[in-house]
Enzyme design. Structure first.
Site, PDB file in Angstrom:
ATOM      1  CB  CYS A   1      12.462  -5.864 -30.342  1.00  0.00           C
ATOM      2  SG  CYS A   1      11.122  -5.728 -31.535  1.00  0.00           S
TER       3      CYS A   1
ATOM      4  CB  ALA B   1      19.858  -6.157 -30.213  1.00  0.00           C
ATOM      5  N   PRO B   2      20.374  -4.890 -27.172  1.00  0.00           N
ATOM      6  CG  PRO B   2      21.539  -4.026 -25.853  1.00  0.00           C
ATOM      7  CD  PRO B   2      20.256  -3.797 -26.351  1.00  0.00           C
ATOM      8  N   GLY B   3      20.216  -7.234 -25.934  1.00  0.00           N
ATOM      9  CA  GLY B   3      20.261  -8.734 -25.637  1.00  0.00           C
ATOM     10  C   GLY B   3      20.151  -8.948 -23.817  1.00  0.00           C
ATOM     11  N   GLY B   4      19.938  -7.994 -23.099  1.00  0.00           N
ATOM     12  CA  GLY B   4      19.824  -8.368 -21.592  1.00  0.00           C
ATOM     13  C   GLY B   4      18.655  -9.371 -21.360  1.00  0.00           C
TER      14      GLY B   4
ATOM     15  CG  ASP C   1      17.010  -5.765 -32.801  1.00  0.00           C
ATOM     16  OD1 ASP C   1      16.725  -5.677 -31.579  1.00  0.00           O
ATOM     17  OD2 ASP C   1      17.383  -4.906 -33.481  1.00  0.00           O
TER      18      ASP C   1
ATOM     19  CG  ASP D   1      12.419  -4.987 -24.455  1.00  0.00           C
ATOM     20  OD1 ASP D   1      11.393  -4.087 -24.099  1.00  0.00           O
ATOM     21  OD2 ASP D   1      13.645  -4.986 -24.216  1.00  0.00           O
TER      22      ASP D   1
ATOM     23  CB  CYS E   1      11.868   0.827 -21.132  1.00  0.00           C
ATOM     24  SG  CYS E   1      12.508   1.212 -22.841  1.00  0.00           S
TER      25      CYS E   1
HETATM   26  C1  LIG Z   1      13.952  -1.822 -26.447  1.00  0.00           C
HETATM   27  S1  LIG Z   1      15.299  -2.420 -27.563  1.00  0.00           S
HETATM   28  C2  LIG Z   1      15.171  -3.878 -26.999  1.00  0.00           C
HETATM   29  C3  LIG Z   1      16.247  -4.155 -25.854  1.00  0.00           C
HETATM   30  C4  LIG Z   1      16.418  -5.797 -25.669  1.00  0.00           C
HETATM   31  N1  LIG Z   1      15.217  -6.356 -25.597  1.00  0.00           N
HETATM   32  C5  LIG Z   1      17.239  -6.010 -24.322  1.00  0.00           C
HETATM   33  O1  LIG Z   1      16.543  -6.539 -23.402  1.00  0.00           O
HETATM   34  O2  LIG Z   1      18.553  -5.641 -24.444  1.00  0.00           O
HETATM   35  C6  LIG Z   1      14.197  -2.471 -28.929  1.00  0.00           C
HETATM   36  C7  LIG Z   1      14.692  -3.062 -30.008  1.00  0.00           C
HETATM   37  O3  LIG Z   1      13.839  -3.231 -31.182  1.00  0.00           O
HETATM   38  C8  LIG Z   1      14.639  -3.364 -32.309  1.00  0.00           C
HETATM   39  N2  LIG Z   1      13.393  -3.172 -33.309  1.00  0.00           N
HETATM   40  C9  LIG Z   1      12.709  -1.983 -33.756  1.00  0.00           C
HETATM   41  N3  LIG Z   1      11.889  -2.218 -34.789  1.00  0.00           N
HETATM   42  C10 LIG Z   1      11.974  -3.634 -35.063  1.00  0.00           C
HETATM   43  C11 LIG Z   1      11.510  -4.421 -36.038  1.00  0.00           C
HETATM   44  N4  LIG Z   1      10.309  -4.206 -36.714  1.00  0.00           N
HETATM   45  N5  LIG Z   1      11.819  -5.649 -36.100  1.00  0.00           N
HETATM   46  C12 LIG Z   1      12.695  -6.272 -35.246  1.00  0.00           C
HETATM   47  N6  LIG Z   1      13.350  -5.344 -34.373  1.00  0.00           N
HETATM   48  C13 LIG Z   1      12.969  -4.135 -34.084  1.00  0.00           C
HETATM   49  C14 LIG Z   1      15.482  -2.084 -32.098  1.00  0.00           C
HETATM   50  O4  LIG Z   1      16.640  -2.459 -33.152  1.00  0.00           O
HETATM   51  C15 LIG Z   1      15.833  -2.362 -31.088  1.00  0.00           C
HETATM   52  O5  LIG Z   1      17.246  -3.197 -30.645  1.00  0.00           O
END
Ligand SMILES: C[S@@+](CC[C@H](N)C(=O)[O-])C[C@H]1O[C@@H](n2cnc3c(N)ncnc32)[C@H](O)[C@@H]1O
Length: 429
Positions: free
Chosen positions: A247, A249-252, A268, A310, A363
């Site tokens: 999970c 994206a956007p990748g921080g 992601d 995340d 978060c």
């Molecule tokens: C909280 S954001 C991640 C932020 C990222 N880790 C960062 O630090 O920039 C959650 C991410 O989970 C992805 N996501 C949700 N369900 C998912 C799944 N079943 N498998 C993979 N990615 C998933 C979403 O597309 C989203 O980009």
């Protein structure tokens, strides 16, 4: 009130844009981001665009008290668009530096421009003038969050903490940056007139287009809230280690792990969001494998030295930059998200090598997505245990350390605010 002075009429495009933006923000979960990227907003003069954005953010940060003030003056609610116009009018008159007469006049004019809006001009005028005569209090922490969320925070953390959390909603945040490993963070802080936070985050009060800030084009930093930088620091990836960022994206967090020298696979399910991750990697001159896949069904047999999950969550901890989230999230969402987080946590755990680390974070301020999630995971996964964090480890506020060694970072744990996060570092036997 129909005779609007020229100077006020000139501000109508900005107010009209703010109206569309507010309607978008309150219309659904991703509405604010979508609204902010609409071409109509981009077509405005930069000054008008900045005003529209500032107006909507101020309105969203005080939506609860604004609505309470309006409720006292509306016998029956007018159409939703008129309510939005009233909300924006109140925010202009009491939160921005708009003179009260201009806030009222432009709101009345905006009402008149809506379909069927002529008949509500009198109401908008009367309600706003009434409030100008008897200014409302817009900072009551008890009203800043939706009542059901506030009740949850009170139940989870107690009255005083819930009030402290809610008080942060009204504060506009500064911008936090993560310097790339090797970049001189102190020099960067000086260039951006910012300060260094524990853990290495640089916090700056600078505003405006950050692509023009020193160091952006050279890839010396990326935007990342101080709390969001903690989970990857706890994982402490070493050069050459294999790390899976689920999970991502956007990748921080991918950037942090790659900058530490790890071989990172970033997964992601959103190909669109992965594009932003790839752009970020490129700008920073870093490398990672990117995979568009559902993490629970990723057909790959590798295991990793460390895994970071995340998980998607209610995001209630991000209200400083996304005050809309408080109003978009609904009571049933938390349980639905918690069920998904459990599946993702199991999928993440399967990828951890024996002896490896797993960092789980959300978060969210909701215990079902944090403490309860990890407790349930440990109960069904006897080969995992909490690897306790030390006080202040990874730059986390000391107050966030729980007795079990996981972190519950609350928005008021740092002066000036910080995103709410739950972080647990686990280790496989
Ligand atoms: C909280 S954001 C991640 C932020 C990222 N880790 C960062 O630090 O920039 C959650 C991410 O989970 C992805 N996501 C949700 N369900 C998912 C799944 N079943 N498998 C993979 N990615 C998933 C979403 O597309 C989203 O980009």
């Amino acid at each position: 009130m129909s005779d609007i002075p020229d100077s006020d009429a000139a501000g109508l495009p900005a107010r009209a844009a703010a109206l569309d933006l507010l309607a978008a923000a309150l219309g659904g979960r991703t509405g604010l981001d979508e609204g902010l990227s609409r071409p109509a907003l981009g077509a405005l003069e930069p000054r008008d665009r900045a005003f529209a954005r500032a107006l909507v953010m101020a309105t969203l940060r005080h939506l609860g008290p604004i609505d309470a003030a309006l409720q006292g003056r509306l016998k029956k609610p007018p159409p939703e668009r008129m309510v939005h116009i009233l909300r924006l009018g109140v925010a202009q008159a009491f939160l921005l530096e708009t003179p009260a007469h201009a806030a009222v006049a432009t709101s009345v004019a905006l009402a008149g421009r809506q379909k069927g809006g002529d008949k509500f001009k009198g109401l908008v005028n009367a309600v706003l003038r009434g409030l100008v005569r008897e200014p409302p209090a817009l900072g009551d922490p008890d009203l800043l969050a939706p009542s059901w969320l506030y009740a949850r925070w009170r139940a989870a953390y107690g009255e005083a903490e819930a009030r402290a959390i809610a008080a942060v909603i009204a504060q506009a945040p500064q911008t936090d940056l993560s310097p790339k490993a090797g970049a001189d963070a102190a020099a960067l802080a000086a260039e951006l007139e910012g300060e260094m936070l524990p853990g290495g985050t640089v916090r700056t009060a600078r505003r405006g287009d950050l692509a023009g800030w020193p160091g952006f084009a050279e890839g010396r930093w990326w935007v990342q809230d101080a709390s969001a930088a903690v989970p990857a620091r706890l994982l402490a990836a070493r050069p050459g280690e294999t790390v899976l960022d689920l999970c991502a994206a956007p990748g921080g967090k991918t950037l942090q792990l790659a900058a530490a020298g790890a071989q990172v696979a970033a997964v992601d399910r959103s190909a669109e969001r992965l594009k932003r991750l790839a752009e970020n990697l490129k700008r920073l001159g870093l490398a990672a494998e990117t995979v568009a896949a559902d993490a629970t069904a990723w057909p790959d047999s590798r295991t990793f030295d460390a895994v970071l999950l995340d998980a998607p969550c209610s995001a209630t901890g991000t209200f400083r930059r996304h005050p809309d989230v408080l109003w978009a999230v609904k009571p049933g969402d938390v349980a639905a998200l918690a069920a998904m987080q459990g599946k993702l946590l199991d999928a993440a755990a399967r990828r951890v090598k024996p002896g490896g680390r797993l960092a789980y974070c959300v978060c969210s301020l909701e215990p079902e997505e944090g403490e309860a999630q990890v407790a349930a995971f440990l109960a069904r996964s006897p080969d995992f245990a909490i690897d306790p964090a030390d006080a202040g480890e990874g730059g986390a506020p000391e107050a966030s350390l729980r007795p079990d060694g996981t972190l519950r970072i609350l928005p008021h744990h740092r002066d000036g605010g910080t995103d709410g996060f739950y972080v647990a570092r686990l280790r496989r036997a």
